[in-house]
Design a protein around this motif. Sequence first.
Motif: not given
Length: 407
Positions: A213-217
């Motif tokens: 989730t952090v990476a795709i944000c």
Amino acid sequence: MNRRAFTAWLSADHVAGNLGQYMILPVLGVFLTAQVGGEWIVGVGLFLYSASAGVCALLVNRWLPRFSIVGAMTGSTVLSALGFGLMPYSHDAAVQILLIVLAGFGGSVHFLLSRVLVAEAVPDAVGRHRVYSVLQIAVNLAAALGPFLAGLLYSSADPRVLLTTVAGCYLLAGLSLRFGIPRELRPTATSSRWPVSRAVLRLVRDDSSIRRTVAICVLGAFVYGQLYSAFALFVARDVGSALVRAALLAAPALAIVVFQTAVTGATGRLLAKGTRPFTLLVSGAVLFSASMVVLGVGLPVVLGAALAVALFSTAEMLFTPMVSTAFAGLPIRSTLEAFNLRQVSWTAGEALGSLAGGTVFLALDRAGLAHGYWLGVALGTGALLHVLARRVPRRDTAVTLTREPAA
């Protein structure tokens, strides 16, 4: 709490504050060039505004729980008004950078706490998603009007009219918070003195769903950062009509105002049926990447720009509210800390995107390789998306539809 009044007044705050922001953003690079001179100021100024608007709130993280959310948000609008309102009165690069950071700091505190406010005041994730989506419409109504007002009000010979109007918009945003918003709410203190504690960082490291989730944000925000950097510079150079330039920059916002409600309804139904937010985030990021491909394949300028804007707008309607919904559902006790993590993730992506769009794009453009920039962004983000989506974990801890608000 009257949720309808809450949403209406918070939306009014977002319309006014973002109207100020989106009046200055399309001409910020042009203003800095005229006011200070030197090509370096464009990339640095855009980067510093994106970075300060994203992460400066983290510098005062330990003090935010001492104030009511409404009080801190109101004070932050005053700081943004001062930063932008004073910019026309100095031709010194260092002063301009200081004022940019001050304005960005105010925006950082304001919009971080607005997301925290929704997470604290609205108890269910589907309800939060609806409020975040209404705020998305409010933001983009302002973003649609901003470029046109900038075109009407901005003059490099006398930028005071535009910047004074921008400052006034921020003050109106602060005033609107005095109505319909619970004044007693305070941010839940983070678990340590740091904006994001080591415990949360370990959670990001160890839980693949949160890590993804952090990476795709970060990835989606990087491409999003191209709109007001590389794309704005491309349009300013290659599109002769001022009206068409303004229309292209305003089109994503107009599309969101018209179609966001329908997209929100569809995504809400998908969430209720068990579709993972990560899946919807990937879909939005793919559309972001596709918009870069369209710019890089050599279509006629206006046609290519229009198609890219259509894809970009669809991606933004899907991606941006879902990011806030996903972070609001993270298994983190403090909503402030959860949105600090969102702020760091989004700002890292958008600031790097703005820096690349204000420097790398210009360098490649001078070398006659502008198409290569768009294709490079598309290929790079596409490859990373493939890695992220290749093995989606069974348990998606980034959203819990029944999660209760933090104590």
